[in-house]
Structures are given as C-alpha cells and as structure tokens.
Design a protein around this motif. Structure first.
Motif, PDB file in Angstrom:
ATOM      1  N   THR A  28       0.721  -1.217  -0.347  1.00  0.00           N
ATOM      2  CA  THR A  28      -0.170   0.098   0.450  1.00  0.00           C
ATOM      3  C   THR A  28       1.211   1.163   0.240  1.00  0.00           C
ATOM      4  O   THR A  28       0.402   1.920  -1.108  1.00  0.00           O
ATOM      5  N   ILE A  29       1.827   0.549   0.622  1.00  0.00           N
ATOM      6  CA  ILE A  29       2.680   2.420   1.015  1.00  0.00           C
ATOM      7  C   ILE A  29       3.209   2.605  -0.664  1.00  0.00           C
ATOM      8  O   ILE A  29       3.645   3.901  -1.230  1.00  0.00           O
ATOM      9  N   GLY A  30       3.855   1.782  -1.330  1.00  0.00           N
ATOM     10  CA  GLY A  30       4.159   2.678  -2.977  1.00  0.00           C
ATOM     11  C   GLY A  30       3.465   2.510  -4.311  1.00  0.00           C
ATOM     12  O   GLY A  30       3.031   3.573  -4.830  1.00  0.00           O
ATOM     13  N   THR A  31       1.755   2.177  -3.304  1.00  0.00           N
ATOM     14  CA  THR A  31       0.714   1.965  -4.019  1.00  0.00           C
ATOM     15  C   THR A  31       0.125   3.493  -4.188  1.00  0.00           C
ATOM     16  O   THR A  31      -0.264   4.728  -4.658  1.00  0.00           O
ATOM     17  N   ALA A  32       0.456   4.128  -2.874  1.00  0.00           N
ATOM     18  CA  ALA A  32       0.034   5.144  -2.229  1.00  0.00           C
ATOM     19  C   ALA A  32       0.764   6.205  -2.908  1.00  0.00           C
ATOM     20  O   ALA A  32       0.556   7.722  -3.548  1.00  0.00           O
ATOM     21  N   GLU A  33       1.906   6.065  -3.453  1.00  0.00           N
ATOM     22  CA  GLU A  33       2.972   7.017  -3.938  1.00  0.00           C
ATOM     23  C   GLU A  33       2.503   7.132  -4.866  1.00  0.00           C
ATOM     24  O   GLU A  33       2.463   8.416  -5.836  1.00  0.00           O
ATOM     25  N   ALA A  34       2.349   6.127  -6.083  1.00  0.00           N
ATOM     26  CA  ALA A  34       2.134   6.392  -7.228  1.00  0.00           C
ATOM     27  C   ALA A  34       0.518   7.264  -7.639  1.00  0.00           C
ATOM     28  O   ALA A  34       0.643   7.851  -8.318  1.00  0.00           O
ATOM     29  N   ALA A  35      -0.985   7.352  -6.369  1.00  0.00           N
ATOM     30  CA  ALA A  35      -1.217   7.576  -6.552  1.00  0.00           C
ATOM     31  C   ALA A  35      -1.617   9.077  -6.747  1.00  0.00           C
ATOM     32  O   ALA A  35      -2.003   9.947  -6.955  1.00  0.00           O
ATOM     33  N   ALA A  36      -0.380   9.181  -5.786  1.00  0.00           N
ATOM     34  CA  ALA A  36       0.260  11.050  -5.429  1.00  0.00           C
ATOM     35  C   ALA A  36       0.636  11.466  -6.261  1.00  0.00           C
ATOM     36  O   ALA A  36       0.918  12.639  -6.654  1.00  0.00           O
ATOM     37  N   ALA A  37       1.573  10.668  -7.241  1.00  0.00           N
ATOM     38  CA  ALA A  37       2.385  11.898  -8.268  1.00  0.00           C
ATOM     39  C   ALA A  37       1.335  12.258  -9.026  1.00  0.00           C
ATOM     40  O   ALA A  37       0.227  12.347  -9.470  1.00  0.00           O
ATOM     41  N   GLU A  38       2.347  13.411 -10.009  1.00  0.00           N
ATOM     42  CA  GLU A  38       1.999  13.857 -10.850  1.00  0.00           C
ATOM     43  C   GLU A  38       1.428  13.527 -11.985  1.00  0.00           C
ATOM     44  O   GLU A  38       1.702  12.023 -12.988  1.00  0.00           O
ATOM     45  N   PRO A  39       0.134  12.972 -12.102  1.00  0.00           N
ATOM     46  CA  PRO A  39      -0.355  12.216 -13.631  1.00  0.00           C
ATOM     47  C   PRO A  39      -0.642  12.746 -15.223  1.00  0.00           C
ATOM     48  O   PRO A  39      -0.777  13.431 -15.767  1.00  0.00           O
ATOM     49  N   ASP A  40       1.200  12.569 -15.182  1.00  0.00           N
ATOM     50  CA  ASP A  40       1.271  13.407 -16.456  1.00  0.00           C
ATOM     51  C   ASP A  40       1.273  11.987 -17.251  1.00  0.00           C
ATOM     52  O   ASP A  40       2.440  12.208 -17.973  1.00  0.00           O
ATOM     53  N   GLY A  41       1.907  11.302 -17.170  1.00  0.00           N
ATOM     54  CA  GLY A  41       2.373   9.382 -17.536  1.00  0.00           C
ATOM     55  C   GLY A  41       3.704   8.754 -17.355  1.00  0.00           C
ATOM     56  O   GLY A  41       3.974   8.844 -17.767  1.00  0.00           O
ATOM     57  N   HIS A  42       4.369  10.147 -16.636  1.00  0.00           N
ATOM     58  CA  HIS A  42       5.995  10.111 -16.553  1.00  0.00           C
ATOM     59  C   HIS A  42       6.230   9.354 -14.771  1.00  0.00           C
ATOM     60  O   HIS A  42       7.470   9.078 -14.121  1.00  0.00           O
ATOM     61  N   THR A  43       4.854   8.618 -14.402  1.00  0.00           N
ATOM     62  CA  THR A  43       4.977   7.612 -13.274  1.00  0.00           C
ATOM     63  C   THR A  43       3.819   7.247 -13.407  1.00  0.00           C
ATOM     64  O   THR A  43       2.826   7.283 -13.653  1.00  0.00           O
ATOM     65  N   ILE A  44       4.270   5.628 -13.982  1.00  0.00           N
ATOM     66  CA  ILE A  44       3.248   4.151 -13.472  1.00  0.00           C
ATOM     67  C   ILE A  44       3.347   2.898 -12.816  1.00  0.00           C
ATOM     68  O   ILE A  44       5.056   3.328 -12.246  1.00  0.00           O
ATOM     69  N   LEU A  45       2.158   2.233 -12.482  1.00  0.00           N
ATOM     70  CA  LEU A  45       2.759   1.271 -11.301  1.00  0.00           C
ATOM     71  C   LEU A  45       1.962   0.218 -12.636  1.00  0.00           C
ATOM     72  O   LEU A  45       1.219  -0.079 -12.723  1.00  0.00           O
ATOM     73  N   ILE A  46       3.003  -0.477 -11.331  1.00  0.00           N
ATOM     74  CA  ILE A  46       2.670  -1.706 -11.888  1.00  0.00           C
ATOM     75  C   ILE A  46       2.231  -2.616 -10.805  1.00  0.00           C
ATOM     76  O   ILE A  46       3.393  -3.022 -10.032  1.00  0.00           O
ATOM     77  N   THR A  47       0.800  -2.858 -10.966  1.00  0.00           N
ATOM     78  CA  THR A  47       0.825  -3.750  -9.520  1.00  0.00           C
ATOM     79  C   THR A  47      -0.044  -5.512  -9.695  1.00  0.00           C
ATOM     80  O   THR A  47      -0.836  -5.522 -10.585  1.00  0.00           O
ATOM     81  N   PRO A  48       0.364  -5.851  -8.894  1.00  0.00           N
ATOM     82  CA  PRO A  48      -1.330  -7.060  -8.699  1.00  0.00           C
ATOM     83  C   PRO A  48      -2.099  -6.718  -8.367  1.00  0.00           C
ATOM     84  O   PRO A  48      -2.549  -5.469  -7.921  1.00  0.00           O
ATOM     85  N   ALA A  49      -3.310  -7.631  -8.279  1.00  0.00           N
ATOM     86  CA  ALA A  49      -4.326  -7.320  -7.745  1.00  0.00           C
ATOM     87  C   ALA A  49      -4.727  -6.598  -5.501  1.00  0.00           C
ATOM     88  O   ALA A  49      -5.716  -5.248  -5.911  1.00  0.00           O
ATOM     89  N   GLY A  50      -3.966  -6.871  -5.489  1.00  0.00           N
ATOM     90  CA  GLY A  50      -4.116  -7.105  -3.635  1.00  0.00           C
ATOM     91  C   GLY A  50      -4.175  -5.457  -3.444  1.00  0.00           C
ATOM     92  O   GLY A  50      -5.053  -5.001  -2.559  1.00  0.00           O
ATOM     93  N   PRO A  51      -3.241  -4.367  -3.871  1.00  0.00           N
ATOM     94  CA  PRO A  51      -3.212  -3.563  -3.405  1.00  0.00           C
ATOM     95  C   PRO A  51      -4.411  -2.293  -3.485  1.00  0.00           C
ATOM     96  O   PRO A  51      -4.545  -1.936  -3.332  1.00  0.00           O
ATOM     97  N   ILE A  52      -4.948  -2.546  -4.889  1.00  0.00           N
ATOM     98  CA  ILE A  52      -5.778  -2.059  -5.233  1.00  0.00           C
ATOM     99  C   ILE A  52      -7.213  -2.677  -5.419  1.00  0.00           C
ATOM    100  O   ILE A  52      -8.330  -2.020  -5.179  1.00  0.00           O
ATOM    101  N   THR A  53      -7.205  -4.372  -4.877  1.00  0.00           N
ATOM    102  CA  THR A  53      -8.647  -4.679  -5.385  1.00  0.00           C
ATOM    103  C   THR A  53      -9.255  -5.010  -3.668  1.00  0.00           C
ATOM    104  O   THR A  53     -10.769  -5.281  -3.461  1.00  0.00           O
ATOM    105  N   THR A  54      -8.576  -4.938  -2.774  1.00  0.00           N
ATOM    106  CA  THR A  54      -8.909  -5.612  -1.791  1.00  0.00           C
ATOM    107  C   THR A  54      -8.459  -4.487  -0.281  1.00  0.00           C
ATOM    108  O   THR A  54      -9.143  -4.184   0.195  1.00  0.00           O
ATOM    109  N   GLN A  55      -6.710  -4.094  -0.538  1.00  0.00           N
ATOM    110  CA  GLN A  55      -6.636  -3.279   0.936  1.00  0.00           C
ATOM    111  C   GLN A  55      -7.766  -2.102   0.695  1.00  0.00           C
ATOM    112  O   GLN A  55      -7.505  -1.990   1.942  1.00  0.00           O
ATOM    113  N   PRO A  56      -7.972  -1.928  -0.277  1.00  0.00           N
ATOM    114  CA  PRO A  56      -8.972  -0.186   0.169  1.00  0.00           C
ATOM    115  C   PRO A  56     -10.316  -0.928   0.847  1.00  0.00           C
ATOM    116  O   PRO A  56     -10.646   0.412   2.234  1.00  0.00           O
TER     117      PRO A  56
END
Lengths: 495, 320
Positions: free
Chosen positions: B78-106
């Motif tokens: 969740t910490i890395g995913t939160a960092e990605a969520a807070a990044a500038e939405p300009d395509g220069h930050t992308i997140l590669i993730t399995p299901a857990g951090p975005i479909t269960t942890q929240p």
C-alpha cells in the motif's frame, strides 16, 4: 569431474571474480545488503548460460555477507545486519591500531565458515532439508526464545540496560502492520509508519550515524585521531589453534541456523557470539577487541550461506529474502530448485557446489588484496571520513525501500544511538530485538492458532524439539543469572 | 568565449530552437520528455519486480523513454501504491501492481487512495489459482475438505500469505459458499507456506498453479470458470458446486487525470511489448501466460474484482 570443466571457463571465472568484488563493495556499504546486491546482478544473468549465472549469483551472495564485516571493523558500522556482532570486537581492535589483524581474522573466519557449510551442503543437503520441515511455528518460536537469550550475552556488565534495549528492539518491531490481521498499530496516524520501522534504516542510524555523532562530540573534546596500521595481516597459526573450538562451534551454529527457514545470518552471528561469551577460551576479554568475537560472528554468518542453500536447493524453500532472490535467479535459468533438482540435474548441482568452494576462496583473495586499499580510509582526515559515512548512510537507508521516510527514521535513530552511547546503553540488543521480533510474534501467534490458544502445548511432548529448545533456553538464562550474581558477589568481596 | 560571442551564441541557439519547433510542429509537452518512473510496491527480486525488470528494456524502447524502476516497499504494497496515486498524472509515473493493493487493501483499512485513484492502462497476464494439498494429505478432493469441515468445524487448516491476500479471500469465499468453518493460518509469503504445508503444519493452500509441480503437490481444484489447459483432469471449484474464481494478475495503471493521448501512447507501448517474442518467451520461463487487456477492459475487470472482494470481506466482518 565434468562439472569442474563446466566451471573452468573464462566466462565463469570472470563472473566469480567480478561478482566477488561487487559483493564485497555492496556488502561493505552501510544499508546496502545481500538482497540488493543479488538483485542488481539479476538482470545480467538473464542472458548468461546457467553455470556462469549460478556462479555469479553465488559469488555475490557469499562476498556480500563477508563485505559487511569490513565496515563493521573499520568504522564501527555493520555494512549488513549480519555483521552487527562483528563491531563488538572488530572496532575495538581498530581503535587499538590493529585493523589489519582484525580484517585478517574476519576474512579467514569467513572463509572457514563458508567452506565448512559448503561441505555440509555437499554431503548431506537432502537429509538435512528434512530437519527444516520439522520446524513448524512452535519449534521456530522455541528457537527464537533461545536466540533471544543472546541479549543477555551481549549485555554483560550492564544487564538491565541491555535487557531494556532488547525490549525496545522488540517493541520497535511491532510498529506497523499486524502480521496476522493486517490492521495497523502504533502508527499514530502516520501513513508511512504503516509499513513499520525498517531494520536497515534503524540499524544504519544506530550504528553509523550514532558513531558519526559521537566522534563529532569527541573531536569537540579534542581526542586524537586513531593511528593504525593499514594492510592485511593474518594471525599466526598458533593463535588460530587457541580459538579452534569457537571457530568450529560458530561454523556449526551458522550452518544449522542457516538450514532452518525464517531465521538468518544476523541471528546466527548473535547466537554464535553469545556462545563464545559463554564458553570461549578468552570469554572474559570478549567485547574489548578479542579476535575470538570476530571469529564467532564472521565464521557463523558465512556458514549461513551454505546452510541456507540446503532448503533452498533441496526443497525449493528459501529461508530468507536473500536466498529467495537467489532462487528466482535459478528459476529464470530454467533450473527448478526442489526435491527433483538433485536427481534431474546432478551436473548443475555439482557445478554449483564447486562454484561455491571457488567463490569462498576468491572471496578470501579479494578480501586480502583489497584490505591494504580499504584500510586507507583510516588515514583519511576524520572530518572527511565522517562526512562520507553520513552520505553513505543516507543513501543506504533510502536505497532499501525507496522512501524518504526511511531517511528520517535513520536520522532519529542516529540521534538516539548517540544518546545510547553517552548513557552506556548497548545498541546491539536493539538490533537483536528488531531482527527476532517479527519471527517471534508470527510464530507465537501461528502456534496459538494451531493449538486453539493452548499455550501449554508448546511445552508438551507433542513437540519434543520445542520442549528441548525451551529447556536449553531456561538453563542458559539460569546460568547467566547465576554468573552475573556470582560476579557481583566477587566484586563486593574484593571491595 | 568572449562575452559578446556567448550572447550571440545563445541567441542563435534560442532562434534555432524556436524555428525547429515551428518546423516540426512539436507540441509544447511531447510525451515522454523525461524518464518514466515505474513504481513497484514490492521488494526487488519479488514476483512483480522480476516481471517488470523483464519487460523494462522492450517497454522502454516502445515508449521511447528510459524507465526507472522504483521499489517502494511496505504494508502489503500500500505504501508504494499510495506514492503512485499521489504522483503527477502526466504519464511519467506508472504503477505495475497485482490485485491486492488496489482491489482488497482499500477495503481493509483507511488508505490515502482507492481503486478510483487510478486509470487503467492494460493487463499483463492472468493466472488462475489452484487449491493444493500434499500427496499424502487425507483431503484429496474438494468434497473431502468440505465433508471434514462440516463434520468437525475448524479441523481443516488453510494457509494464506496474509490477511486480505487472494489466498485468504478465497478461503473466506469458500467458507461462505459452502457454509463451513475452516482454520486460517497466515504466513509471510508462499515459501513459508510451502514449508508448513510440506511439514504437515497446515493442510490446504490456494495460489499460483506452478507451485504444484515445483513442490510435487496434489492439485485439488482450480479456482476458474473452466478447467486449466495444463491440468485437464483437475476439476474446477465451480464443478464442485460453488461459482467462485480467483486469479493472480498484473496490471499497469497511471494516476487518475492522466491525459487521454498519453494513456493511449502507454497502452500502445504495453500492447506492443507484450507481443514481442522475446518478452513472450521470458514470461513463459516464469510460467506466466500473457493475457493482455486494454485500459478500458482492465478498468471494468478491476472494478468487478474490487466490488466482489469488498463484499466478501464485508460478509466476513473484515471490512474497515
């Protein structure tokens, strides 16, 4: 013999040599450890043939474990948690101006520990792997209880402070996400804390920054710089023979702890160190710059390498994050560690075994040849050296998890480490607490789930291994308490 | 360089740049105009990391930018995913993730992000989970497990890789669907689970299929709608009477608000990467089958998983 020819190719030899140099450097840098070292070389193995790829990964593995001792001895900063116990005697030797000798002891002990465990691995891997399977949560819990007694070992002379420091370490390990329920605790609504306090940032802070701060304070008071010999010096054989029991015992402890999944080299070195304190020939001098302490710590942590490969290769169960990365390197090569590996790919296994022996030998040579160069950091003007350590510490603590928050943790731990030094609180027990805390908690709670919350099963004949380990734990505790009391009485009688 | 010359030089440079941009009609912010950071919320060397590092050179080439992989670890991703969520939405930050951090942890606890904090770029792969036991286990079929659990609640011990992980949620789903009570023992990772399973400490585990040949286990059932091609003889949980499917997958996401054209460029680059023979081969070596989805498909897919997992956790009383 065919396996030997597989190995004696220029590519493989180059891989071992480069891997060893790289591993020593990364291991020596505070914060950057074995896991990171192997991860960095991992992409290179994608395009290599299996044998050089294995040789590269193994050489990085062994030498990074050894590399941590170099900075532990020279600047009182363990490059990796595995070498935390090495600082206890290694650095006092450097302060006496014997850095060259201390490095000699550490390098030779690492070689012997590494070779010892490799031989055990070669002879008995499949048989020993079965022992690892007999260690369920309850047995692991008992083993961790035994390991926690090293807190008493490294705190001799300031027992109360040491135990408090150990408890602090255990407490710090509970911050963050609850391993069983996933809920967060002790985070005070700081989101970054939900990941817990990293061992590496705290370790780097306590040791490296604590050391920098206290040296700065000493300079303020006008203490002279350490004048020491540079280079590499092996102690005469006679000196080694006097300490052979500790060497053998520590190698055994390292190999055994390595075989058991869930623990690791840091645990092994602390157990070996406190065993040396209990039974070593020079146990009275341990902690004041006695080579026996270096021998205990360094032979055991390198003995873990061969031991940890037992379950990794024979069962496909890596015991720690380092062997987990190592295993993924093998899988990418199309080599599947596990029960079938020894039957299906004997030539690969044999090549790996011989590579491991060569890696250990090359590690010794690289260590010996680079020591004259590395020890020159002691000739550096102290402000420059302190500045360098400061920069490396910050980079190291950031590098592990990629979080600025970890740098903050390092700084806070550094200030705390400085005050601990001023107050005479040993910092090694904090590290022991933080290393063992998570496994202690996890195994206890798993055990309680399995026994329907019946703690008494832990001590019953249903789990004879656990019962045995717990009994030994109590005996050691009773013995420590007895000697502490006896020593206090003697002092009073003398006074 | 004399002062006058330097000034003339810089003017010339500015003029050239201006004319150049006119001539080629370059937009003010060509994407990508700097290295693209790929956030991995797991340690280097872990499963997600290894896949990303395999994709990296080709994806960089297709995208026309250097990729920088950042491993930001901790708290079940969740910490890395939160960092990605807070990044500038300009395509220069992308997140590669399995299901857990975005479909269960929240669902499990308060986080500074949710699934809605991300726009989907594409799915990389999907691997249905298998339910597995040892060859010596007394529970060789789904009926064995359910029968024993009904007879003596809590007697069958299921392992998971932690609260809120897919293996855990699959246990909750089975408990609920079959009306049984099983014992859940969480571990820190699948290696620890394997030790406990082979050592007889726990009985059943559900996770990626490749563990079965690796540890010579017995596959009980597939958590999929149809039988797995590699295991044609292993029935699905659905055939057993419970319509449940669980799969591990990896997806590429960007922070919400990333411009449409940038997302399209990323989608295209990902698709081209996954069609590259060397990448197909590399992922095959890791026993992963590429199963690409475009952004739109992945968004719908992830949303459905998010909702289902939320419901399962709520029914089990674990929702925040």
């Amino acid at each position: 013999m065919d396996s030997l020819w597989l190995l004696l190719t220029p590519a493989t030899m180059a891989a071992i040599l480069l891997g060893t140099v790289f591993g020593v450097v990364v291991g020596a840098l505070p914060g950057l450890g074995s896991v990171l070292a192997i991860t960095i070389v991992l992409p290179f193995t994608f395009t290599m043939d299996p044998v050089p790829a294995i040789a590269l990964v193994l050489s990085v593995y062994c030498s990074s474990v050894y590399g941590g001792s170099v900075s532990a001895i020279l600047i009182n900063t363990p490059g990796t948690p595995q070498s935390a116990a090495t600082t206890l005697d290694g650095y006092p030797m450097t302060r006496r101006g014997e850095a060259d000798l201390a490095l000699g002891w550490a390098t030779m002990a690492s070689l012997i520990g590494g070779l010892f465990s490799t031989v055990v691995l070669i002879i008995a891997a499949p048989q020993l792997a079965r022992i690892a399977l007999r260690f369920g949560p309850i047995e692991t819990f008992a083993l961790i209880c035994l390991a926690l007694t090293c807190i008493a070992g490294v705190s001799r002379g300031s027992m109360i402070k040491g135990i408090l420091a150990g408890l602090l370490g255990l407490f710090l390990a509970t911050v963050g996400t609850d391993p069983m329920t996933g809920s967060v605790r002790f985070t005070f609504d700081v989101f970054a804390l939900s990941g817990g306090l990293g061992l590496i940032p705290v370790l780097v802070g306590l040791f490296a920054l604590g050391e920098v701060f206290s040296r700065m304070a000493e300079r303020h008071g006008g203490t002279a710089q350490i004048e020491g010999r540079v280079g590499f010096k092996l102690a005469p054989l006679g000196e080694w023979l006097l300490r052979w029991k500790t060497l053998l015992k520590s190698s055994l402890i390292g190999t055994f702890v390595g075989i058991l999944p869930g623990t690791g080299a840091a645990t092994a070195s602390f157990i070996a160190y406190s065993e040396a304190q209990r039974s070593g020939r020079y146990k009275e001098r341990l902690g004041t710059g006695e080579p026996e302490g270096i021998v205990a710590s360094e032979s055991s942590n390198n003995a873990v390498t061969g031991g940890a490969l037992v379950p990794t290769l024979a069962l496909g169960i890596p015991g720690d994050p380092t062997t987990a990365v190592l295993m993924s390197a093998l899988i990418i090569q199309g080599i599947q560690p596990g029960v079938r590996l020894f039957i299906d790919n004997p030539e690969i296994i044999n090549a790996a075994f011989i590579a491991l022996i060569i890696c250990n030998l090359v590690m010794f040579v690289v260590g010996a040849l680079s020591a004259p160069l590395i020890t020159r950091v002691l000739r550096m003007p102290e402000p420059l050296l302190l500045g360098m350590v400061l920069v490396l510490s910050v980079v190291g603590s950031y590098g592990v998890g990629g979080k600025l928050f970890d740098v903050l943790v390092t700084l806070v731990a550094g200030v705390a480490g400085f005050f601990f030094r001023v107050c005479g609180v040993p910092v090694a027990p904090i590290v022991i607490g933080m290393v063992l805390g998570p496994i202690f908690e996890e195994s206890l709670r798993q055990g309680l789930i399995l026994t329907d919350n019946d703690f008494s099963v832990f001590f019953s004949l249903e789990h004879p291994i656990a019962l045995g380990l717990i009994t030994v734990t109590f005996l050691i505790l009773a013995w420590s308490a007895w000697t502490e009391v006896a020593a206090a009485r003697e002092r009073r009688a003398a006074a | 360089m004399p002062k006058g010359t330097r000034r003339a030089f810089s003017r010339l440079a500015a003029a050239t740049a201006f004319l150049g941009s006119l001539a080629f009609g370059l937009p003010a912010h060509a994407y990508p105009d700097k290295p693209v950071t790929v956030i991995i919320a797991w340690a280097a060397g872990g499963a997600t990391d290894v896949v990303t590092r395999a994709l990296e050179p080709v994806l960089a080439e297709k995208l026309g930018a250097n990729l920088v992989i950042r491993n930001i670890t901790g708290a079940a991703g969740t910490i890395g995913t939160a960092e990605a969520a807070a990044a500038e939405p300009d395509g220069h930050t992308i997140l590669i993730t399995p299901a857990g951090p975005i479909t269960t942890q929240p669902h499990l606890r308060e986080l500074p992000y949710d699934l809605s904090s991300f726009d989907a770029v594409g799915r990389i792969n999907i691997t249905p989970m298998l339910m597995m036991v040892t060859k010596e286990s007394p529970y060789q079929t789904l009926d064995d497990i359910i029968g024993a659990s009904k007879e003596k609640p809590g007697s069958v011990k299921f392992a998971s890789t932690g609260a809120g992980t897919l293996p855990h949620i699959s246990i909750l789903a089975l408990n609920q669907a079959a009306g049984i009570d099983t014992k859940h023992v969480p571990f820190q990772g699948s290696a620890n689970v394997m030790q406990a399973l082979l050592g007889g400490v726990v009985d059943v585990f559900s996770d990626q299929a490749q563990l079965v040949p690796q540890y010579e286990l017995h596959p009980v059932a597939a958590w999929a709608d149809e039988r797995l091609p590699e295991y044609p003889d292993v029935p699905t949980v659905k055939e057993g009477g419970y319509d449940l499917s669980f799969a591990n997958w990896l997806g590429v996401f960007v922070p919400t608000g990333t411009p449409e054209d940038v997302r399209a460029q990323l989608e295209e680059a990902l698709k081209a990467t996954l069609e590259t023979p060397s990448i197909v081969e590399a992922l095959e070596k890791m026993k992963l089958t590429i199963s690409h989805m475009n952004g739109e498909e992945l968004a719908a897919f992830a949303k459905a998983e998010h909702e289902r997992n939320g419901k399962l956790l709520a029914d089990a009383g674990l929702k925040k």
